[in-house]
Design an enzyme around this catalytic site. Structure first.
Site, mmCIF file in Angstrom:
data_model
loop_
_atom_site.group_PDB
_atom_site.id
_atom_site.type_symbol
_atom_site.label_atom_id
_atom_site.label_comp_id
_atom_site.label_asym_id
_atom_site.label_seq_id
_atom_site.Cartn_x
_atom_site.Cartn_y
_atom_site.Cartn_z
ATOM 1 C CG ASP A 196 -1.814 1.166 1.331
ATOM 2 O OD1 ASP A 196 -2.700 1.278 0.472
ATOM 3 O OD2 ASP A 196 -1.640 1.970 2.259
ATOM 4 C CD GLU B 287 -2.232 1.830 -3.507
ATOM 5 O OE1 GLU B 287 -3.371 2.108 -3.899
ATOM 6 O OE2 GLU B 287 -1.835 2.079 -2.347
#
Length: 780
Positions: free
Chosen positions: A336, A366
């Site tokens: 994340d 990400e």
């Protein structure tokens, strides 16, 4: 002592249990004194599900050992007991802290727990193996929330919302369709990417037993508390620390037995809180990044960032992912907000996992942040090049669908002039930010923002018609009952009951993910896309509960043709390595763009790409609201259709010998050319090109004609001072046009178009072209 410079390299921090002794090690270089507090139970909980008093334990002083580590050996069997560390600083402050390296915890993570991990292994765990995977190019990812999978109250799951729901096999709907884990196997995905399954803060795990208590029952889990412990709300008994361990492993075994690997969504960029988080009480000021003013940095958007660039923070993250991979047999990790993790840390993670655990582990994340950060070495797109991990491709995502929450459109949703960006994504971003297609994760939607069905409705202006109301934090912003709003909505109003695949909304949704599943790179779809899942317009459903988030399994029966289409596309991808090339060089050699204009993208995977059994494969995406005619390269055996607007798969649905094909509106088509079969009448054209300087590098032919699409033909070899090229045309072609050019139109040999008359020849013709002349000479 400067704790920034103190480093401990052992892999034994935390409680190392055996039946005869337990060894406790805590890295706390600033502490004046550390005491182990042992407890018989989990403590007294208040109505919020918290334990605030920790002074009721047996306290034993620990020894200051080496490299900032405090040490204690306790003889005897401590299984079933709980513990915390009492930490005293030089200023006289005293704090009780759970172990950052906890392997087990009490309900809501209030205290660390001592467990015999082996005693909680399910039967057969010691022999449990990962499903085979040749490489990450073979992955098809399916992003899923544990609770969403089985929480539908109308579904037949016994263990709704739990890890154990994945162990329930043989489940069917009223018409015999597979649901649950059997559905995942039938769909054909290779990896289930689970939203956070470590112990997170916001869900009160005791609400099952105390429904009157406060706290949430649902959250996505991006609020870390104990990074090395499974989440208790997904277990059948969060008050028994070993149960969540066993049931998590049972889930892993069940998925592995179905041939499905598990990706774990990890959140090492921040914690839910700081003062009450897992680190600050142990080493104040060390684990969190600060800005130039000395305030907590907030690139996460939730109040803090972990300082991953510091040695012991980096070590913690590397130790943690390796622990999950080794102890729980996790097959990969999605990071994340990876932009908040320095690239050196990500590189070390990839290197150590691949070297020490398994080279097939998949690592991606990400490549962005949630806000401004003082971190200099951010892991953004491009920083992953040749480092063993991949990144989300938001360029491709936006090109396909448009913006994430609004009515902005992309290629599949009605926006023109997106063809070049689609082509870039189809190529696996190898001309954009990646050294290899294996470095890009291709997707249209995941848990964040509008899901695919709701996004397509938004771009069509059908949100109001569907009856969607504005939802925020699990509540209607205008007031009212959320359940009534959901039951009153009609998200599938635009879908006819007779021919589901002819609905414009369905066609656009399928086209969007069809592009993803037939592009180079690693594809990901969101759970329920294959069932036209809706979240009733909620673009941030992280705490909206089951009423919004639960997968409604009744939609498999209702939208079975959509499921079958997805299954067919996945089967096609898994059966043909041409869609799974592993290098930039392969892509540049074998992927030829045929058309990139007028809301159409078409390309060919040529010459047995990546060892495929099909000689050539043509993929066409038609984003126009009308049918199009697409010219095809001449094939001596004709083209077979594997995917059209109604069916997808690995077998021929149709066959064409025409040099054009009609592609229905808002659809995709895949055609292939096999070796063998009955040859069509054709003739071979050989062109010999002669230059006085003898320099042929970069020169090629551009040819066209009736029954022959415009195309580049490269010279194959040089013999006797001449460059030689050859190609096949239909037997009825009497005349072809050509231009001799340098590379991609850098220069022409002569300015005007030139033509060769093939005459009545039925088999082959050979001609000579001399540089500087628009004439040609027949040789044979």
């Amino acid at each position: 002592m400067n704790e920034w410079n103190v480093y401990y390299d052992g892999r034994d921090l935390g409680c190392n249990y055996s039946r005869t002794e337990s060894i406790f090690k805590l890295w706390a270089p600033k502490a004046e004194k550390v005491t182990l507090a042992l407890y018989q139970d989990a403590g007294s909980y208040n109505a919020e599900g918290e334990v605030s008093v920790h002074t009721d334990g047996l306290e034993i002083g620990m020894k200051k050992w080496k490299d900032g580590v405090w040490f204690l050996r306790f003889y005897g069997d401590l299984a079933g007991r709980y513990y915390m560390y009492k930490i005293e600083e030089t200023d006289g402050s005293i704090r009780y802290a759970a172990d950052p390296y906890s392997r087990a915890v009490s309900a809501n993570g209030a205290r660390s727990a001592i467990v015999d991990l082996k005693a909680w292994n399910p039967t057969g765990w010691e022999d449990e193996k990962r499903p085979p995977l040749e490489g990450s190019q073979d992955a098809v990812l399916y992003e899923l929330h544990v609770r969403d999978f089985s929480a539908d109250p109308t579904s037949p799951f016994e263990y709704k919302g739990k890890f154990k729901a994945f162990t329930e096999t043989g489940l069917r709907d009223g018409e015999g369709n597979r649901i649950g884990i059997d559905h995942l196997q039938e769909l054909g995905v290779t990896h289930v990417h689970l939203l956070p399954v470590f112990d997170f803060k916001t869900v009160n795990e005791l609400q099952v037993d105390h429904p009157e208590w406060t706290g949430q029952k649902y959250n996505w889990g991006y609020d870390p508390q104990h990074f090395n412990v499974p989440e208790g709300s997904y277990s059948t008994d969060p008050q028994m620390p070993g149960v969540r361990i066993r049931e998590f492993k049972e889930m892993v075994m069940a998925l592995h037995q179905k041939g499905i690997r598990i990706i774990m969504d990890v959140v090492y960029n921040h914690t839910f809180g700081v003062d009450d988080g897992p680190f600050e009480a142990v080493v104040p000021g060390y684990y969190y990044r600060k800005d130039a003013e000395g305030k907590l940095a907030n690139g996460s958007g939730v109040g803090n960032e972990l300082a991953t660039e510091r040695p012991m923070v980096r070590k913690y993250i590397v130790d943690s992912v390796r622990y999950w991979a080794e102890e729980y047999h996790i097959d990969g990790f999605r990071f994340d907000l990876m932009g908040l993790i320095d690239t050196d840390t990500m590189t070390q993670i990839a290197e150590e996992l691949h070297r020490e655990v398994d080279r097939s582990l998949l690592i991606y994340g990400e490549p962005w942040t949630g806000g401004n950060t003082p971190l200099q070495q951010q892991t953004l797109k491009g920083s992953q090049r040749s480092r063993g991990f991949a990144v989300f491709n938001d360029h491709f995502r936006g090109a396909i669908k448009g913006d994430s929450d609004g009515g902005g459109k992309g290629f599949a949703t009605g926006q023109p002039a997106q063809e070049a960006a689609i082509v870039e994504g189809v190529k696996g971003a190898v001309s954009d930010f990646a050294d290899s297609p294996l470095e890009t994760i291709n997707y249209v939607t995941v848990h964040d923002n509008l899901n695919l069905w709701d996004k397509v409705l938004m771009t069509q202006g059908l949100r109001s018609e569907a009856g969607f109301q504005e939802i925020r934090d699990g509540k209607l912003t205008g007031g009212g009952d959320l359940r009534e709003a959901v039951e009153g909505a009609d998200p599938y109003r635009s879908v006819g009951s007779d021919d589901i695949l002819q609905s414009e909304t369905v066609k656009r949704a399928i086209l969007a993910n069809g592009i993803v599943l037939t592009s180079q790179g690693i594809p990901m779809i969101q759970a329920g896309d294959e069932l036209l899942r809706t979240k009733y317009g909620d673009h941030n459903s992280y705490r909206s509960g089951d009423i919004i988030n639960a997968i409604r399994w009744e939609n498999k029966r209702r939208f079975k043709p959509v499921f079958d289409y997805y299954r067919g596309l996945i089967e096609l991808r898994k059966s043909h390595p041409a869609f799974r090339m592993t290098s930039k060089e392969q892509v540049e050699k074998h992927l030829e763009v045929l058309r990139s204009q007028d809301n159409t993208v078409a390309y060919m995977l040529r010459d047995f790409a990546n060892g495929d059994t099909w000689k050539n494969i043509i993929v066409i995406y038609n984003a126009n609201p009308l049918d199009i005619r697409m010219g095809l390269p001449f094939s001596i055996t004709g083209w077979k259709v594997a995917v059209n607007d109604k069916h997808a798969g690995n077998k021929a649905l149709d066959f064409t010998v025409d040099e054009q094909v009609s592609v229905p509106a808002l659809s995709m088509m895949v055609l292939y050319e096999e070796v063998g079969g009955t040859p069509r009448p054709a003739k071979r054209v050989e062109v010999q090109y002669e230059r006085p300087d003898g320099k042929y590098e970069g020169w090629n032919l551009w040819v066209w004609g009736t029954g022959l699409r415009e195309q580049r033909v490269d010279f194959e070899r040089v013999e006797h001072g001449r460059a030689i090229a050859s190609f096949t045309v239909p037997v009825y072609v009497k005349r072809i046009g050509y231009i001799v050019r340098l590379n991609d139109w850098e220069e022409k040999d002569v300015d005007q178009d030139c033509f060769i008359d093939l005459g009545q020849s039925q088999s082959a013709i050979s001609v000579l072209i001399r540089s500087g002349s628009d004439d040609w000479k027949k040789i044979s």
